[in-house]
Scaffold this motif. Sequence first.
Motif, mmCIF file in Angstrom:
data_model
loop_
_atom_site.group_PDB
_atom_site.id
_atom_site.type_symbol
_atom_site.label_atom_id
_atom_site.label_comp_id
_atom_site.label_asym_id
_atom_site.label_seq_id
_atom_site.Cartn_x
_atom_site.Cartn_y
_atom_site.Cartn_z
ATOM 1 N N LEU A 296 2.665 0.997 0.141
ATOM 2 C CA LEU A 296 1.529 0.530 -0.650
ATOM 3 C C LEU A 296 0.868 1.758 -1.262
ATOM 4 O O LEU A 296 0.466 2.692 -0.541
ATOM 5 C CB LEU A 296 0.536 -0.227 0.229
ATOM 6 N N MET A 297 0.791 1.786 -2.580
ATOM 7 C CA MET A 297 0.298 2.965 -3.310
ATOM 8 C C MET A 297 -0.945 2.605 -4.099
ATOM 9 O O MET A 297 -1.040 1.509 -4.669
ATOM 10 C CB MET A 297 1.391 3.461 -4.256
ATOM 11 N N ASP A 298 -1.898 3.536 -4.156
ATOM 12 C CA ASP A 298 -3.140 3.318 -4.898
ATOM 13 C C ASP A 298 -3.477 4.591 -5.667
ATOM 14 O O ASP A 298 -3.425 5.699 -5.106
ATOM 15 C CB ASP A 298 -4.276 2.959 -3.929
ATOM 16 N N LEU A 299 -3.821 4.461 -6.944
ATOM 17 C CA LEU A 299 -4.200 5.618 -7.750
ATOM 18 C C LEU A 299 -5.577 6.114 -7.323
ATOM 19 O O LEU A 299 -6.499 5.318 -7.109
ATOM 20 C CB LEU A 299 -4.208 5.256 -9.237
ATOM 21 N N ASP A 300 -5.715 7.418 -7.243
ATOM 22 C CA ASP A 300 -6.974 8.020 -6.800
ATOM 23 C C ASP A 300 -7.992 8.062 -7.939
ATOM 24 O O ASP A 300 -7.656 8.462 -9.065
ATOM 25 C CB ASP A 300 -6.725 9.445 -6.294
ATOM 26 N N PHE A 301 -9.222 7.667 -7.628
ATOM 27 C CA PHE A 301 -10.353 7.746 -8.562
ATOM 28 C C PHE A 301 -10.045 7.065 -9.902
ATOM 29 O O PHE A 301 -10.457 7.529 -10.965
ATOM 30 C CB PHE A 301 -10.747 9.207 -8.811
#
Length: 488
Positions: free
Chosen positions: A291-296
């Motif tokens: 599970l990946m999430d872009l930072d800021f």
Amino acid sequence: MTVSIYQLGYKKLSRIIFEWQAADRVSLMALFILMETYLHWLWCLYVWIRRDTLGAYVDIEMLYPVWLCINVMGLFTWWMVEYLSRIKNDDVRLNRWQIVFVSVYSVYIILIGLLLGHSGFFAGVSLVGGIMLGMMLIRRRYIWRAFLGQLLLILVLTSLQQWGGVNIPNLQRAISGVEILGSYNHLAETAIVLALENDIDRLTALDEIRRSAMLFWHSTYMYLAVPKAIFIVYVFRTLLIILDTSKEETLKHANQDGLTQLTNRRYGLMKMQDTFSLFVLEDKQNYSVILMDLDFFKRINDNYGHQVGDQVLQEVAGVLKSTLQETCNVSRYGGEEFLIVLPDTSHREVLTIAEQLRSNIAEHVIQMTDDFSLQVTASFGVYTLTCEELTRIKQDHMTSESEPVKPVLTKLQKLKRRHNKQTQVEYSISEQAQNGLPSDMCQRLISIADKALYEAKDRGRNQVVSANEMRAAKSRSESPSASGTESL
């Protein structure tokens, strides 16, 4: 004129079926019928030119009224093509003239079939082919009623001819009292043969004429029926291609995220469920989830606008697709979250893949304009379900199912349960089909990877965190009496 012969290509036909107005479709149907009547007209012209030769087995006197009928039908059809373009916005008149047009054509095609003689192939293609084409271009209820009317008219005429003693004229000229095609009068034929048995030359000539006549009439039926049959098959082949293409486009829009061109959340979870079912059945060693999430990412939208944010998502999706293999299931899970499912992938391998993705995203330069570019980072949560842990989950689940806790139900709840008994039985069967696993196993795997993702953010972002390592560390910190692994 509303339509022309040059509009019959593949793309034009798809536009006709799905986009054209009713008047345009009826006008096209009239154009097809005009082409059919033109074939009939050319046949009459050919017979008239060779009337000295063909007069032995074609009734030339009968040819003239048939030719006149074809001319009238052709002129009427041509007028319909022109007239429909002028009443395309008048629904009442358009519906009325559709009924008139279908009725006239139904009577015409039956009369042509009867006048040309008996041919099941020609009659079948003329009747069924016209009806099938009409179903595509004209109101179906009109075509259905016309089809029933044609069957009734054929039944009545056939009954009058067979049992009513009514002689319906046709263009086939009998040779010495014997029909060329259709039902033979065997007694008359036998009498002729006996009468001519001493005149071999006349008998041979008669037989030659009959064979020539049969060849001519069979060729006639092939000439009139085969082009129509080929055209109908072509139209329906094209229709099936259109339907297949429309189905593919519909599924693509339903399963694909429009911005990133990755699969959407719904389809991604469905594919995950499919691969997980295979993993359970085939007893593979590992099943990994990222599970990946872009930072800021919110700052990008706030500072530069949603158009820049959209381009960032598109570029990151391109990095994911270029880095991962085609067999990987990559989907846009949320706004800036991406779900990556890697069946039959060990924990060491999935950590390597996640680290490669993290590095590629961090190094990728997103060029907005000539003098403006961006670089983003991403955080990753990784979890791998091993075969051993899967076995333990099955055992724990079966143990918990064997000792159910009976809830305290109100009278209304008891009544609802009684009415939903069948549904409960079906649900129980579906759970058994999951091989003793909880029904929300895929969501549980994502939830564990999500906890690792949040840990990566807490550690400063732009990191890969393993849920397996987190759970092992927690297990070691617990007392010896506690279970060795945290339960899913």
